[in-house]
Design an enzyme around this catalytic site. Structure first.
Site, PDB file in Angstrom:
ATOM      1  N   LYS A 126       0.861  -1.176   0.000  1.00 49.53           N
ATOM      2  CA  LYS A 126       0.000   0.000   0.000  1.00 49.53           C
ATOM      3  C   LYS A 126       0.898   1.227   0.000  1.00 49.53           C
ATOM      4  O   LYS A 126       1.691   1.432   0.921  1.00 49.53           O
ATOM      5  CB  LYS A 126      -0.885  -0.013   1.240  1.00 49.53           C
ATOM      6  CG  LYS A 126      -1.741   1.220   1.375  1.00 49.53           C
ATOM      7  CD  LYS A 126      -2.658   1.124   2.558  1.00 49.53           C
ATOM      8  CE  LYS A 126      -3.469   2.381   2.719  1.00 49.53           C
ATOM      9  NZ  LYS A 126      -4.324   2.326   3.895  1.00 49.53           N
ATOM     10  N   LYS A 185      -2.180  -1.432  -3.775  1.00 46.40           N
ATOM     11  CA  LYS A 185      -3.058  -0.259  -3.706  1.00 46.40           C
ATOM     12  C   LYS A 185      -2.237   1.001  -3.807  1.00 46.40           C
ATOM     13  O   LYS A 185      -1.217   1.073  -3.124  1.00 46.40           O
ATOM     14  CB  LYS A 185      -3.775  -0.306  -2.362  1.00 46.40           C
ATOM     15  CG  LYS A 185      -4.613   0.887  -2.040  1.00 46.40           C
ATOM     16  CD  LYS A 185      -5.186   0.776  -0.659  1.00 46.40           C
ATOM     17  CE  LYS A 185      -5.877   2.086  -0.337  1.00 46.40           C
ATOM     18  NZ  LYS A 185      -6.313   2.155   1.011  1.00 46.40           N
TER      19      LYS A 185
END
Ligand code: PBG
Length: 310
Positions: free
Chosen positions: A181, A235
């Protein structure tokens, strides 16, 4: 012929819908930077989950917006906290008709807006945060989550949560780890959606990934799998298609990708001005994420895409 030979098949089965549920509101509230997405109350949440079930969307992921925030994010693990109440009600009503995921983090519940506990000097305390994450995971599992999804990027979070769940008999609850992320500027609209502002204009660069790195993300992914992650995630998505492709080449667990709020908002904003065909761009981007190697896609377009793909 094109259909017959297509190399990538995006399907409703790939989609996960992110949903926001806010404590203490009488009716659903729009989120101005995410047109078409709302903060739900418990009543409107049930209606939306039913709509997604009817559309064939296989999973939702819940985010809570509590009334009160504090230093340790008490609301994240409180059995009466908004997400736990919502998980209970959704699971009771829908059972196993739809996979129920819970985002596992503290930032929506802390007054400083960080994903972890903060030391007096303002820095995030990785190791102290792990016990809190284990508590949050237990609360979510007890409330009916099929999957908990740690998004705080603390080192060791997957192992700590897995140990916590197993110690209380929740060995059937899966972990979807936000493993790679990135510290991205694309989360802006999400922070409006969950009312999060990081104290002192701070950022998450000490715990989220540096956009310049990809090998480091592969190490993060390997660590999470070693700690027991059942599924892993990259992400944002479109800005990190290379990372998705690299991850897909090395993992043998399901790979998720999160098409984040900023990615959704950019499409909506340009479409609103008539500059692009928003629906076609959305479908093109979701297809690209699948082509890069993602098995599941978290997207605010989930309901729309389910209709387009049917
Ligand atoms: C953290 C979390 C964030 C998102 C999902 N989980 C925000 C952040 O790390 O600042 C972003 C999702 C999006 O932008 O759509 N709990």
């Amino acid at each position: 012929m094109r259909r017959l030979v297509a190399e990538t098949r995006l399907s409703v089965d790939d989609l996960v819908a992110p949903l926001f549920v806010r404590e203490g509101i009488d009716e659903a509230r729009p989120i101005s930077s995410l047109p078409g997405v709302v903060q739900h109350n418990l009543t409107s949440l049930m209606v939306e989950v039913q709509r997604l079930v009817d559309l064939g969307v296989p999973a939702v992921i819940l985010f809570g917006v509590p009334l009160a925030k504090d230093a340790v994010g008490t609301g994240a693990s409180d059995p009466d906290g908004i997400v736990q109440v919502a998980l209970n009600q959704v699971r009771e009503r829908f059972g196993d008709q739809i996979v129920l995921m819970a985002d596992l983090c503290l930032d929506e519940y802390t007054d400083h807006g960080h994903c972890g506990l903060v030391r007096p000097d303002g820095t995030v305390d990785n190791d102290a945060t792990l016990d809190r994450y284990a508590e949050v995971g237990l609360a979510q599992a007890a409330a009916g989550a099929h999957v908990v999804a740690p998004s705080g990027m603390m080192d060791g979070q997957v192992g700590a949560i897995r140990a916590g769940l197993d110690s209380r008999g929740f060995d059937d609850v899966s972990i979807l780890a936000y493993s790679a992320k990135y510290a991205s500027a694309l989360y802006g609209p999400f922070r409006e959606a969950v009312d999060v502002e990081i104290v002192g204009g701070g950022d998450r660069t000490t715990y989220q990934q540096d956009p310049r790195n990809v090998a480091e993300s592969m190490r993060e992914i390997a660590l999470d799998i070693a700690e027991g992650a059942d599924m892993i995630m990259v992400k944002p998505a479109i800005t990190y298609l290379d990372v998705i492709a690299a991850a897909s080449a090395i993992v043998d667990v399901p790979l998720g990708a999160y098409h984040v709020s900023g990615e959704y908002a950019m499409i909506k904003a340009a479409a609103e001005r008539g500059w692009i065909d928003g629906d076609r761009v959305a479908l093109e981007q979701l297809t690209a994420i699948k082509r890069a190697g993602a098995d599941l896609i978290l997207t605010y377009f989930a309901a729309d895409a389910a209709a387009w793909l049917s």
